[in-house]
Design a protein around this motif. Structure first.
Motif, short mmCIF file in Angstrom:
data_model
loop_
_atom_site.label_atom_id
_atom_site.label_comp_id
_atom_site.label_asym_id
_atom_site.label_seq_id
_atom_site.Cartn_x
_atom_site.Cartn_y
_atom_site.Cartn_z
N PRO A 290 7.63 20.96 -16.61
CA PRO A 290 9.06 20.27 -16.13
C PRO A 290 8.53 18.63 -15.81
CG PRO A 290 6.84 21.28 -14.33
CD PRO A 290 6.55 21.96 -16.13
N LEU A 291 9.85 17.93 -15.53
CA LEU A 291 9.27 17.13 -15.09
C LEU A 291 10.33 15.85 -14.31
CD1 LEU A 291 9.07 14.85 -18.88
CD2 LEU A 291 7.81 14.88 -16.98
N VAL A 292 10.13 15.40 -13.84
CA VAL A 292 10.89 14.86 -12.55
C VAL A 292 11.67 14.11 -13.11
CG1 VAL A 292 10.64 12.96 -10.43
CG2 VAL A 292 9.11 14.34 -10.98
N GLY A 293 12.79 14.17 -12.40
CA GLY A 293 14.14 13.40 -12.87
C GLY A 293 14.60 12.04 -12.75
N GLY A 294 15.05 10.93 -13.06
CA GLY A 294 15.30 9.95 -12.67
C GLY A 294 14.39 8.72 -13.83
N ILE A 295 15.12 8.16 -14.70
CA ILE A 295 15.05 6.62 -15.30
C ILE A 295 15.01 5.12 -14.69
CG2 ILE A 295 15.86 8.34 -17.31
CD1 ILE A 295 17.93 5.71 -17.90
N ASP A 296 15.25 5.76 -13.43
CA ASP A 296 14.60 4.17 -13.07
C ASP A 296 13.98 4.35 -11.93
OD1 ASP A 296 16.42 3.22 -15.21
OD2 ASP A 296 17.77 2.95 -13.23
N VAL A 297 12.98 3.15 -11.18
CA VAL A 297 12.59 3.47 -9.32
C VAL A 297 11.91 1.76 -9.74
CG1 VAL A 297 10.71 3.88 -10.42
CG2 VAL A 297 11.48 4.15 -8.33
N ALA A 298 12.21 1.67 -8.08
CA ALA A 298 11.59 -0.20 -7.63
C ALA A 298 10.69 1.00 -6.31
CB ALA A 298 12.70 -0.66 -7.36
N GLY A 299 9.70 -0.29 -6.07
CA GLY A 299 8.88 0.21 -4.79
C GLY A 299 7.81 -0.67 -4.55
N HIS A 300 7.24 -0.29 -3.37
CA HIS A 300 6.16 -0.66 -3.18
C HIS A 300 4.35 -0.01 -3.63
CE1 HIS A 300 8.46 -2.68 -0.55
NE2 HIS A 300 7.56 -4.34 -0.79
N VAL A 301 3.83 -1.33 -4.86
CA VAL A 301 2.35 0.24 -5.37
C VAL A 301 1.67 0.20 -3.69
CG1 VAL A 301 0.71 -0.78 -6.67
CG2 VAL A 301 2.37 -1.47 -6.49
N VAL A 302 0.70 1.71 -3.95
CA VAL A 302 -0.15 1.92 -3.18
C VAL A 302 -1.47 2.14 -3.25
CG1 VAL A 302 2.09 2.51 -1.45
CG2 VAL A 302 0.97 4.33 -3.55
N ALA A 303 -1.54 2.29 -4.52
CA ALA A 303 -2.62 2.36 -5.19
C ALA A 303 -3.01 2.40 -6.43
CB ALA A 303 -3.06 4.02 -5.19
N SER A 304 -3.46 1.45 -6.92
CA SER A 304 -3.62 0.54 -8.79
C SER A 304 -5.32 0.52 -9.51
CB SER A 304 -3.35 -0.41 -9.08
OG SER A 304 -2.84 -1.12 -10.18
N THR A 305 -5.49 1.44 -10.16
CA THR A 305 -5.95 1.51 -11.22
C THR A 305 -6.52 -0.31 -11.92
OG1 THR A 305 -5.61 2.53 -12.70
CG2 THR A 305 -7.18 3.13 -11.03
N ARG B 70 -1.21 -5.02 -7.18
CA ARG B 70 -2.56 -4.64 -6.01
C ARG B 70 -1.42 -4.14 -4.84
NH1 ARG B 70 -4.23 -10.76 -4.76
NH2 ARG B 70 -2.42 -10.71 -4.57
N GLU B 71 -2.22 -3.12 -4.35
CA GLU B 71 -1.01 -2.34 -2.94
C GLU B 71 0.13 -3.72 -2.10
OE1 GLU B 71 -1.57 -0.60 1.48
OE2 GLU B 71 -3.99 -0.73 0.06
N GLY B 72 1.31 -3.02 -2.43
CA GLY B 72 2.10 -3.96 -1.34
C GLY B 72 3.34 -4.50 -2.19
N ASP B 73 2.79 -5.21 -3.82
CA ASP B 73 3.38 -5.19 -4.57
C ASP B 73 4.97 -4.80 -5.02
OD1 ASP B 73 1.31 -7.32 -5.05
OD2 ASP B 73 0.39 -6.98 -7.06
N ALA B 74 5.73 -5.09 -4.91
CA ALA B 74 6.61 -4.71 -4.72
C ALA B 74 7.38 -4.66 -6.57
CB ALA B 74 7.99 -5.73 -4.96
#
Length: 335
Positions: free
Chosen positions: A64-79, A84-88
């Motif tokens: 299975p996969l989550v649908g949706g080929i687009d997304v925008a939001g804020h970073v909450v975690a990154s390796t 960085r956290e908070g980046d749009a």
């Protein structure tokens, strides 16, 4: 900022029990791997999403996969230290809802290689009104300009002009200084298309394309969302060394034509494959969409806003030919 233990997502299944899709509760570990975790604010509905979500198109390559080929939001975690956290940020295509989990979720995990920092000049909401549709139109313009398309060659014909790509192409090409002739099967949308920048709106049902291998040149170039007879009919109407960007197949994937426009007039047929576009081109397109190509009336393109639970109804309307403009999916909002 922490990720909750569970969150909602629109997930698509295809197995021995057949196709099924709906809202499910997931954990972060259920998602495809990626360096960047994003709290989603917005997504959008594209024709490809409707095909995937209803099972009427073979879009997903695994389940299975989550649908949706687009997304925008804020970073909450990154390796990846680049984020960085908070980046749009935003992401369109790049395997979302095809080979990896997509944007119809309250939290999304992305590969950093395809995560684009939100450019100055765009809000998160605006970036998803544009989404894959606006990016596709912008990529077409970038490729056409790289191939010497100039406003003085003549008007640009935009087919499927009342759809998401078509409306945004009308606005984007007009903003970039091109005269746009919008071709649509919905003449009742003529005033809306003119408000977005079209200098002429033509009814595709009464449009005379001609039948000869070469006709009197009428257009400097074209962006075609339709394919089939429409694309074949446009090619003989293009000025010498004009470009036709093919980015859709709403009518047909077939193309019955001759080589005459190519070898006599030097017309170029450019394929626009937005899902796998190289990162450097992605950044160029988004930089333009945030500045000199940004539609003056972007909100007018967004004709509907829905919650995650309402997405399936949008799919049905879209596949039934009843959609107009862009549908924004509000996941968290703000920005």
């Amino acid at each position: 900022m922490s990720v909750p233990a569970s969150f909602r997502a629109f997930r698509i299944h295809g197995d021995g029990a057949g196709h099924r899709a709906g809202i499910e509760t997931l954990r972060l570990d259920d998602l495809s791997p990626g360096e960047v975790v994003v709290k989603a604010a917005y997504s959008s509905v594209n024709y490809k999403d409707a095909l995937a979500g209803t099972g009427k198109g073979k879009i997903l390559r695994r389940f299975p996969l989550v649908g949706g080929i687009d997304v925008a939001g804020h970073v909450v975690a990154s390796t990846d230290p680049a984020f960085r956290e908070g980046d749009a940020v935003l992401c369109t295509g790049c395997g979302l809802s095809e080979t990896r989990d997509g944007g119809y979720a309250e939290y999304v995990r992305l590969q950093s290689a395809w995560t684009i920092p939100l450019p100055t000049g765009l809000s998160l909401r605006e970036s998803m009104i544009l989404g894959t549709a606006g990016f596709t139109a912008g990529l077409a313009l970038l490729r056409m300009r790289d191939n010497r398309q100039r406003p003085e060659l003549g008007p640009i014909a935009v087919t499927g002009a009342s759809g998401g790509v078509g409306m945004l192409a009308t606005a984007i090409f007009s903003r970039a200084g091109y005269e746009v002739h919008a071709i649509s099967g919905k003449p009742e949308r003529a005033e809306a298309l003119k408000a977005l920048g079209a200098s002429a709106v033509l009814d595709r049902r009464t449009l005379e394309l001609g039948r000869r291998p070469l006709e009197s040149a009428r257009y400097g170039g074209a962006l075609d969302n339709v394919g089939g007879a429409m694309l074949a009919g446009l090619l003989p109407l293009v000025q010498p060394y004009g470009n036709v960007a093919a980015c859709g197949l709403a009518a047909s994937a077939e193309l019955a034509t001759t080589v005459m426009p190519f070898i006599i007039r030097g017309v170029s047929l450019l394929g626009i494959a937005s899902a796998g576009t190289a990162r450097d081109q992605r950044e160029q397109v988004w930089a333009h969409l945030a500045t000199d190509w940004k539609p003056a009336r972007l909100d007018a393109v967004c004709t509907r806003e829905v919650a995650l639970e309402e997405v399936p109804a949008v799919f049905d309307t879209m596949l039934g030919g009843g959609s107009f403009g862009r549908t924004l999916v509000v996941l968290g909002g703000a920005g």
